[in-house]
Design a protein around this motif. Structure first.
Motif, short mmCIF file in Angstrom:
data_model
loop_
_atom_site.label_atom_id
_atom_site.label_comp_id
_atom_site.label_asym_id
_atom_site.label_seq_id
_atom_site.Cartn_x
_atom_site.Cartn_y
_atom_site.Cartn_z
N ILE A 20 15.68 -26.00 -38.88
CA ILE A 20 16.09 -25.62 -37.53
C ILE A 20 15.88 -26.78 -36.56
N PHE A 21 14.73 -27.42 -36.67
CA PHE A 21 14.42 -28.56 -35.80
C PHE A 21 15.44 -29.68 -35.98
N HIS A 22 15.79 -29.99 -37.23
CA HIS A 22 16.76 -31.04 -37.49
C HIS A 22 18.15 -30.63 -36.98
N GLY A 23 18.49 -29.35 -37.13
CA GLY A 23 19.79 -28.90 -36.67
C GLY A 23 19.96 -28.98 -35.17
N VAL A 24 18.88 -28.76 -34.42
CA VAL A 24 18.93 -28.84 -32.96
C VAL A 24 19.10 -30.28 -32.48
N ASN A 25 18.62 -31.23 -33.24
CA ASN A 25 18.70 -32.63 -32.86
C ASN A 25 20.15 -33.10 -32.82
N PRO A 26 20.65 -33.58 -31.68
CA PRO A 26 22.04 -34.04 -31.60
C PRO A 26 22.37 -35.14 -32.60
N ALA A 27 21.38 -35.99 -32.91
CA ALA A 27 21.63 -37.12 -33.81
C ALA A 27 21.90 -36.69 -35.24
N GLY A 127 14.04 -40.72 -40.70
CA GLY A 127 12.89 -40.26 -41.48
C GLY A 127 12.85 -38.76 -41.64
N ALA A 128 14.04 -38.11 -41.70
CA ALA A 128 14.09 -36.65 -41.79
C ALA A 128 13.39 -36.15 -43.05
N GLY A 129 13.64 -36.80 -44.19
CA GLY A 129 13.02 -36.38 -45.43
C GLY A 129 11.52 -36.57 -45.44
N THR A 168 19.50 -26.06 -41.62
CA THR A 168 20.03 -27.12 -40.76
C THR A 168 21.50 -26.88 -40.45
N LEU A 169 22.28 -26.53 -41.48
CA LEU A 169 23.71 -26.29 -41.29
C LEU A 169 23.96 -25.11 -40.35
N LEU A 198 10.84 -36.57 -28.70
CA LEU A 198 10.35 -35.42 -29.45
C LEU A 198 10.32 -35.72 -30.95
N TRP A 199 11.33 -36.41 -31.45
CA TRP A 199 11.39 -36.75 -32.87
C TRP A 199 10.26 -37.69 -33.26
#
Length: 214
Positions: A20-27, A127-129, A168-169, A198-199
């Motif tokens: 969810i956190f990664h999905g919210v990130n515009p990048a 560094g998402a993983g 994420t999707l 935040l990231w």
């Protein structure tokens, strides 16, 4: 193996939460999908951008989770936590100092393969993983002791990747469609939070957690 997937539910919850956190990130992709849809005036263009974005993100996550599973199964110990924690904190420092100089840009005419490659590169560079390491290692390391052999460790890696990618999707699609249908990209100027800061904070917090649990 079934017992493993039912155990340590907090690790699986963390994987879904990070999705969810990664999905919210515009990048991580929703910004590009929305911009593509608005540029072409087509919701279909937006929706067609989501599968390659998810595929690229999944490829990057699978790379890191497989790596964590392998080293966690065969090289357990405090040194591993300290090393990964230092890597996360160091990666946050690198992002702060140099990340803005290495933005990956793609045009609005990019194809499926190019968009998937862009997504994988963005997830890797951010560094998402690495953020999934604290959740991954307890299941694959000596502390849990539940995995035996490469097939088990890879199965957990695949499960982590699948769960994370689906969340994420779903988040990416929801925000992209909301921005396309109602908000527009002006929402980023009016009130969107600074996700770069935040990231980096999340990377530092994850690295600190890794060291604290050594």
């Amino acid at each position: 193996m079934n017992a493993l997937f039912g155990a340590n539910w907090t690790a699986w919850a963390a994987v879904a939460g990070s999705g969810i956190f990664h999905g919210v990130n515009p990048a991580m992709g929703w910004l590009f999908a929305t911009a593509l849809g608005l540029q072409r005036g087509s919701r279909r263009a937006l929706l067609l951008a989501l599968p390659p974005i998810a595929l690229g993100h999944a490829a990057s996550i699978l790379l890191f989770t497989s790596f964590a599973a392998a080293i966690g199964a065969y090289v357990p110990g405090a040194a591993l936590h300290w090393s990964l924690g230092a890597l996360l904190i160091g990666w946050a420092a690198w992002q702060h100092a140099y990340g803005h100089r290495h933005r990956v840009r793609v045009g609005m005419t990019v194809g499926f393969a190019g968009l998937a490659a862009w997504s994988a590169l963005m997830a890797t560079m951010h560094g998402a993983g690495l953020m999934l390491m604290p959740a991954m290692l307890p299941l694959c390391g000596g502390g849990f002791g539940s995995l035996r052999g490469a097939s088990d460790t890879f199965a957990v890696s695949l499960a982590f990747t699948a769960l994370h990618t689906l969340t994420t999707l779903a988040t990416t699609a929801a925000i992209a469609l909301l921005a396309y249908e109602y908000l527009g990209l002006g929402v980023l100027r009016r009130g969107w939070i600074n996700f770069d800061w935040l990231w980096r904070g999340a990377l530092v917090a994850t690295g600190t957690l890794m060291i604290a649990t050594a």
